[in-house]
Design a protein around this motif. Structure first.
Motif, PDB file in Angstrom:
ATOM      1  N   LYS A  93       0.780  -1.155   0.062  1.00 40.45           N
ATOM      2  CA  LYS A  93      -0.029   0.191  -0.095  1.00 40.45           C
ATOM      3  C   LYS A  93       0.950   1.194   0.000  1.00 40.45           C
ATOM      4  N   VAL A  94       0.273   2.236  -0.671  1.00 38.82           N
ATOM      5  CA  VAL A  94       1.280   3.624  -0.734  1.00 38.82           C
ATOM      6  C   VAL A  94       0.047   4.691  -0.181  1.00 38.82           C
ATOM      7  N   ILE A  95       0.707   5.441   0.504  1.00 34.61           N
ATOM      8  CA  ILE A  95       0.076   6.975   0.815  1.00 34.61           C
ATOM      9  C   ILE A  95       0.574   8.046   0.392  1.00 34.61           C
ATOM     10  N   VAL A  96       0.122   8.938  -0.313  1.00 29.68           N
ATOM     11  CA  VAL A  96       0.650  10.355  -0.631  1.00 29.68           C
ATOM     12  C   VAL A  96       0.249  11.236   0.059  1.00 29.68           C
ATOM     13  N   ALA A  97       1.149  11.939   0.584  1.00 27.80           N
ATOM     14  CA  ALA A  97       0.900  13.163   1.435  1.00 27.80           C
ATOM     15  C   ALA A  97       1.076  14.463   0.706  1.00 27.80           C
ATOM     16  N   ILE A  98       0.047  15.189   0.508  1.00 32.72           N
ATOM     17  CA  ILE A  98       0.087  16.285  -0.144  1.00 32.72           C
ATOM     18  C   ILE A  98       0.197  17.626   0.829  1.00 32.72           C
ATOM     19  N   THR A  99       1.591  18.061   0.905  1.00 28.52           N
ATOM     20  CA  THR A  99       1.983  19.272   1.639  1.00 28.52           C
ATOM     21  C   THR A  99       2.775  20.323   0.652  1.00 28.52           C
ATOM     22  N   SER A 100       3.608  21.013   1.354  1.00 31.65           N
ATOM     23  CA  SER A 100       4.663  21.972   0.592  1.00 31.65           C
ATOM     24  C   SER A 100       5.716  22.087   1.572  1.00 31.65           C
ATOM     25  N   ASP A 101       6.838  23.039   0.920  1.00 29.90           N
ATOM     26  CA  ASP A 101       7.910  23.257   1.636  1.00 29.90           C
ATOM     27  C   ASP A 101       7.838  24.235   2.616  1.00 29.90           C
ATOM     28  N   ARG A 102       6.836  25.143   2.630  1.00 30.09           N
ATOM     29  CA  ARG A 102       6.704  26.437   3.422  1.00 30.09           C
ATOM     30  C   ARG A 102       5.751  26.257   4.449  1.00 30.09           C
ATOM     31  N   GLY A 103       6.074  26.950   5.468  1.00 31.40           N
ATOM     32  CA  GLY A 103       5.401  26.876   6.809  1.00 31.40           C
ATOM     33  C   GLY A 103       4.430  28.148   7.047  1.00 31.40           C
ATOM     34  N   LEU A 104       4.114  28.710   8.467  1.00 37.18           N
ATOM     35  CA  LEU A 104       3.597  29.724   8.819  1.00 37.18           C
ATOM     36  C   LEU A 104       2.009  29.771   8.146  1.00 37.18           C
ATOM     37  N   CYS A 105       1.464  28.472   8.220  1.00 34.13           N
ATOM     38  CA  CYS A 105       0.293  28.605   7.787  1.00 34.13           C
ATOM     39  C   CYS A 105      -0.646  27.814   8.574  1.00 34.13           C
ATOM     40  N   GLY A 106      -0.559  27.876   9.849  1.00 28.63           N
ATOM     41  CA  GLY A 106      -1.426  26.992  10.861  1.00 28.63           C
ATOM     42  C   GLY A 106      -1.074  25.359  10.818  1.00 28.63           C
ATOM     43  N   ALA A 107      -2.182  24.735  10.836  1.00 26.50           N
ATOM     44  CA  ALA A 107      -2.014  23.474  11.033  1.00 26.50           C
ATOM     45  C   ALA A 107      -2.379  22.582   9.763  1.00 26.50           C
ATOM     46  N   VAL A 108      -2.053  23.400   8.705  1.00 33.19           N
ATOM     47  CA  VAL A 108      -2.288  22.368   7.250  1.00 33.19           C
ATOM     48  C   VAL A 108      -1.631  21.039   6.987  1.00 33.19           C
ATOM     49  N   HIS A 109      -0.351  21.479   7.341  1.00 34.14           N
ATOM     50  CA  HIS A 109       0.565  20.275   7.020  1.00 34.14           C
ATOM     51  C   HIS A 109       0.355  19.240   8.121  1.00 34.14           C
ATOM     52  N   THR A 110       0.457  19.662   9.385  1.00 38.71           N
ATOM     53  CA  THR A 110       0.004  18.980  10.721  1.00 38.71           C
ATOM     54  C   THR A 110      -0.822  18.164  10.548  1.00 38.71           C
ATOM     55  N   ASN A 111      -1.958  18.369   9.862  1.00 36.45           N
ATOM     56  CA  ASN A 111      -3.263  17.607   9.954  1.00 36.45           C
ATOM     57  C   ASN A 111      -3.134  16.496   8.974  1.00 36.45           C
ATOM     58  N   VAL A 112      -2.465  16.818   7.985  1.00 38.26           N
ATOM     59  CA  VAL A 112      -2.066  15.633   6.808  1.00 38.26           C
ATOM     60  C   VAL A 112      -1.199  14.745   7.612  1.00 38.26           C
ATOM     61  N   SER A 113      -0.008  15.090   8.174  1.00 35.37           N
ATOM     62  CA  SER A 113       0.831  14.244   8.795  1.00 35.37           C
ATOM     63  C   SER A 113       0.134  13.624   9.730  1.00 35.37           C
ATOM     64  N   LYS A 114      -0.622  14.159  10.578  1.00 30.63           N
ATOM     65  CA  LYS A 114      -1.355  13.427  11.654  1.00 30.63           C
ATOM     66  C   LYS A 114      -2.170  12.326  11.162  1.00 30.63           C
ATOM     67  N   ALA A 115      -3.014  12.472  10.001  1.00 32.86           N
ATOM     68  CA  ALA A 115      -3.917  11.402   9.576  1.00 32.86           C
ATOM     69  C   ALA A 115      -3.067  10.471   9.233  1.00 32.86           C
ATOM     70  N   ILE A 116      -1.819  10.386   8.542  1.00 29.57           N
ATOM     71  CA  ILE A 116      -0.950   9.369   7.896  1.00 29.57           C
ATOM     72  C   ILE A 116      -0.488   8.690   9.332  1.00 29.57           C
ATOM     73  N   ARG A 117      -0.141   9.363  10.037  1.00 27.51           N
ATOM     74  CA  ARG A 117       0.726   8.880  11.379  1.00 27.51           C
ATOM     75  C   ARG A 117      -0.342   7.939  12.153  1.00 27.51           C
ATOM     76  N   ASN A 118      -1.433   8.361  12.185  1.00 26.45           N
ATOM     77  CA  ASN A 118      -2.307   7.644  12.707  1.00 26.45           C
ATOM     78  C   ASN A 118      -2.673   6.355  12.304  1.00 26.45           C
ATOM     79  N   GLU A 119      -2.514   6.217  11.147  1.00 21.33           N
ATOM     80  CA  GLU A 119      -2.802   4.833  10.230  1.00 21.33           C
ATOM     81  C   GLU A 119      -1.500   4.299  10.325  1.00 21.33           C
ATOM     82  N   LEU A 120      -0.259   4.713  10.148  1.00 24.99           N
ATOM     83  CA  LEU A 120       0.638   3.880  10.332  1.00 24.99           C
ATOM     84  C   LEU A 120       0.908   3.290  11.533  1.00 24.99           C
TER      85      LEU A 120
END
Length: 298
Positions: A93-120
């Motif tokens: 199985k493969v999971i594609v995490a769609i984020t970017s290289d830039r921060g200072l945008c709230g919890a946008v990237h954290t929510n994606v990583s948290k969802a993947i982390r919970n599944e792993l």
């Protein structure tokens, strides 16, 4: 008995009064430096808010054009029965995490990583490890501490410019080479200026698509056509997810910079009030000392 080492030098000046440091002047200088620092931060956050507002307007306009790519593929999966076909679990199985290289945008990237982390975290040690395809350096930074072995590919230089279909095609080309059996894309779906939601969209392998019960009703499709169509559907879904994520990121950054500017404004008001009160206290004390000295000489 107090012992004094030979290296210690004592200097005694007769008639010299011990000078106490002027704590008020030091406090005034510290407040003034902090006030200047917060003012500069407010200017930066206001500038970033204006830039994010312009980028958000463009991202929202381009998102309207990208929606048919994702909606069309989703509708095809539902009507052909590909979404209900049994998944090929032999190739992992493969999971594609769609984020970017830039921060200072709230919890946008954290929510994606948290969802993947919970599944792993729910995977069993005996099963085949899920591969993670990180689109953007932020997801890699958030996942590599605990799940560095699961990260297969990382796509950098994402977020500086608006995503294009060419970028999605490059990601899809690398993703197809992983030869996965099943997978999904985790991204942030744009809802409004102040709202977004972390969602998932499935990725189907060529074998799963060929096993769709209603797919043969469209035309007699062989494996070569299925492989070509699989690459196109993956590129379309990734392009759709990247546009959704980019719009959510810019709107979240605009909101975050607006809140930061407001907080900086409140800090400036409080520091200005503290600075004025401290300066007034210093002036009042100096006037009292001058009047007291003049009264003592009379």
């Amino acid at each position: 008995m107090m012992m004094i080492s030979n290296s210690t030098k004592l200097v005694c000046l007769k008639g010299a009064a011990l000078q106490q440091p002027n704590r008020s002047m030091a406090t005034l200088k510290q407040i003034q430096m902090r006030l200047k620092s917060v003012t500069n931060i407010q200017k930066i956050t206001q500038s970033m808010k204006m830039v994010s507002a312009a980028k958000y307007a463009r991202a929202e306009r381009e998102l309207r054009q990208a929606r048919p790519y994702g909606d069309g593929v989703k509708a095809f999966f539902e009507k052909s029965g590909a979404a209900e076909a049994p998944a090929d679990n032999n190739n992992g199985k493969v999971i594609v995490a769609i984020t970017s290289d830039r921060g200072l945008c709230g919890a946008v990237h954290t929510n994606v990583s948290k969802a993947i982390r919970n599944e792993l975290s729910t995977e069993l040690p005996d099963t085949v490890q899920t591969q993670v395809f990180c689109v953007g350096d932020k997801s890699r930074a958030l996942l590599q501490r605990l799940y560095s072995k699961n990260i297969a590919v990382v796509a950098n230089e994402v977020g500086r410019k608006p995503p294009t279909f060419l970028d999605a095609s490059k990601v899809a080309n690398e993703l197809v080479q992983l030869n996965f059996g099943s997978g999904k894309i985790v991204y942030n779906k744009f809802k409004s200026v102040v709202s977004y939601k972390t969602e998932e969209v499935p990725l189907l392998s060529a074998k799963t698509m060929l096993a769709a019960p209603k797919l043969q009703s469209y035309d007699s499709i062989d494996e070569g056509v299925i492989e070509s169509y699989q690459e196109f559907t993956i590129a379309s879904l990734i392009y759709y997810a990247m546009k959704q994520s980019a719009c959510s990121e810019q709107s979240s950054r605009m909101t975050a910079m607006d809140n930061a500017s407001k907080n900086a404004g409140e800090m400036i008001s409080k520091l200005t009030l503290t600075f004025n009160r401290t300066r007034q206290a210093v002036i009042t004390r100096e006037l009292i000392e001058i009047i007291s000295g003049a009264a003592a000489l009379e």
